[in-house]
Design a protein around this motif. Structure first.
Motif, PDB file in Angstrom:
ATOM      1  N   SER A 273      30.273  15.383  30.077  1.00  0.00           N
ATOM      2  CA  SER A 273      31.269  16.086  30.885  1.00  0.00           C
ATOM      3  C   SER A 273      31.176  17.603  30.727  1.00  0.00           C
ATOM      4  O   SER A 273      31.446  18.345  31.668  1.00  0.00           O
ATOM      5  N   ARG A 274      30.774  18.043  29.533  1.00  0.00           N
ATOM      6  CA  ARG A 274      30.743  19.484  29.259  1.00  0.00           C
ATOM      7  C   ARG A 274      29.468  20.151  29.772  1.00  0.00           C
ATOM      8  O   ARG A 274      29.501  21.258  30.327  1.00  0.00           O
ATOM      9  N   PHE A 275      28.323  19.484  29.593  1.00  0.00           N
ATOM     10  CA  PHE A 275      27.043  20.117  29.906  1.00  0.00           C
ATOM     11  C   PHE A 275      26.290  19.480  31.067  1.00  0.00           C
ATOM     12  O   PHE A 275      25.352  20.070  31.590  1.00  0.00           O
ATOM     13  N   GLY A 276      26.654  18.260  31.473  1.00  0.00           N
ATOM     14  CA  GLY A 276      25.977  17.621  32.592  1.00  0.00           C
ATOM     15  C   GLY A 276      24.738  16.846  32.159  1.00  0.00           C
ATOM     16  O   GLY A 276      24.262  16.951  31.029  1.00  0.00           O
ATOM     17  N   PHE A 277      24.203  16.081  33.099  1.00  0.00           N
ATOM     18  CA  PHE A 277      23.088  15.173  32.803  1.00  0.00           C
ATOM     19  C   PHE A 277      21.812  15.929  32.436  1.00  0.00           C
ATOM     20  O   PHE A 277      21.140  15.590  31.451  1.00  0.00           O
ATOM     21  N   LYS A 278      21.457  16.950  33.201  1.00  0.00           N
ATOM     22  CA  LYS A 278      20.191  17.649  32.963  1.00  0.00           C
ATOM     23  C   LYS A 278      20.144  18.274  31.570  1.00  0.00           C
ATOM     24  O   LYS A 278      19.158  18.094  30.832  1.00  0.00           O
ATOM     25  N   LYS A 279      21.180  18.989  31.199  1.00  0.00           N
ATOM     26  CA  LYS A 279      21.176  19.648  29.891  1.00  0.00           C
ATOM     27  C   LYS A 279      21.224  18.636  28.746  1.00  0.00           C
ATOM     28  O   LYS A 279      20.648  18.871  27.675  1.00  0.00           O
TER      29      LYS A 279
END
Length: 408
Positions: A273-279
């Protein structure tokens, strides 16, 4: 998700990975000590995992997405698996052992996709809910290892007495238990109803390949295959590496990797939720490279902290890539091909990627060895570190940031 459903799914995950860990971790030792198998026989036995994973999408796509309830298929497979495990327990030589193991792995590997499919089918938001269920699989894996050591089956005395054979009996009993329990799991009916003429491509689950038309998913799929090449180095080489350089209680120390899995599994929803899938995936790939660098330059004296940190990074390496990838796959598959899509990512990782990885790890390990000093571990570990960096750069450059719609 109500508490009853959560408890049933958690127990399903626990038993699924308890069964696998019961025999997989110690199989190489068992084959060498109990069946007097040679190195090439042991390598062949481990390769059954990859061949089973390659076949898995076709098994799952043929029956789970189109014709039968996933929980019923899971039950039947584990009941058959219990019988095969007992036959493996009774095996006297490798020639009788290997065909049984090969059949078992063709049956077992599809269940990794089935338990995911059953879980996702009960969730409104898998990105937040799945890790809390999947963590029980890791706990099951750890529990089986602790039980084996607690019973002293893997001790020097236990090996002399052939007690390691009991791991197969433990797997048989637990497989019987999951087989029966599967029939009271939440209903997961087939979503891809047959319409019109029979199509072989749909029956075999090949329609899930349509996911690869999406550029982002295709890049993720290719990255999954490539990153499993360095992963195979960890599974195949870490135990002999730590033993050869003189680390005491190396098996117990390696268990810290699974303990870290539990921690990072629970932390995954926050990172998602904080950084997203890619990161999240980028962090996993970076951890892969760092782990092998630590192994390359660590030692059992002043550099022991590097070895231990490399083991602890396993939680990030595994959870942030594999579990995130399963959630990402589910978000792209939608309801129609949930099971076959999970089978597809199983093919990419446990199948193609690790099959190439095991072959490469064996080839490279045999190359960097001499008669006086043994393996040249620094050179061996820097190769998977370099591969991990290349995959990270490829993924970072080509994968476009996207918002995952996990609420199916």
């Amino acid at each position: 998700m109500n508490i009853n459903t959560r408890l049933r799914l958690s127990l399903m995950m626990f038993l699924e990975f308890f069964i696998w860990s019961s025999w997989f971790v110690t199989m190489g030792t068992f084959l060498g000590t109990n069946l007097m198998a040679k190195d090439q026989d042991i390598s062949l036995a481990f390769s059954t995992q990859s061949f089973g994973a390659i076949i898995a999408p076709f098994v799952v796509g043929l029956i789970a997405d189109r014709y039968f309830h996933a929980q019923k298929i899971l039950g039947v497979i584990h009941l058959l698996g219990a019988g095969l495990m007992y036959l493996l327990y009774s095996s006297k030589d490798f020639s009788g052992f290997f065909p049984l193991l090969f059949i078992y792995m063709i049956l077992f590997m599809p269940t990794l996709a089935l338990v995911n499919s059953i879980s996702f089918n009960q969730m409104k938001d898998p990105a937040k809910e799945f890790s809390g269920i999947r963590v029980w699989g890791t706990i099951g894996w750890i529990t089986a290892g602790f039980l084996i050591s607690f019973m002293s089956w893997d001790s020097q005395q236990g090996l002399k007495e052939g007690l390691l054979r009991n791991t197969w009996l433990m797997a048989a009993v637990s497989s019987l238990g999951l087989g029966l329990f599967s029939f009271v799991l939440p209903h997961t009916p087939p979503q891809a109803k047959a319409k019109g003429d029979f199509k072989l491509s749909e029956a075999l689950g090949l329609d899930a390949l349509g996911l690869l038309k999406d550029k982002n998913y295709a890049i993720f799929f290719i990255s999954s295959i490539l990153i499993c090449i360095p992963l195979a180095f960890y599974y195949q080489n870490t135990s002999p590496f730590l033993t050869e350089i003189g680390m005491e209680n190396s098996t117990g120390k390696m268990a810290m990797g699974q303990v870290s899995e539990v921690v990072f599994m629970l932390a995954l929803p926050f990172f998602f939720s904080r950084f997203g899938f890619k990161k999240t995936l980028m962090v996993a790939m970076l951890a892969w490279a760092l782990r092998y660098v630590f192994f390359a330059f660590g030692d059992v004296n002043e550099g022991v902290w590097m070895l231990l940190l490399g083991i602890l990074l396993h939680g990030i390496c595994y959870d942030f890539f594999f579990v995130s990838g399963q959630i990402y796959t589910d978000s792209h598959a939608g309801k129609k091909y949930k099971s076959s899509a999970q089978g597809l990512i199983t093919l990419a990782t446990y199948g193609i990627g690790m099959l190439v990885g095991f072959w490469a790890a064996g080839l490279i390990s045999n190359y960097f060895i001499n008669d006086t000093d043994g393996h040249i571990w620094k050179s061996i570990w820097l190769i998977p570190a370099g591969i991990s960096v290349l995959v990270l750069l490829l993924f970072t450059a080509l994968f476009k940031k996207e918002q995952i719609n996990s609420q199916q």
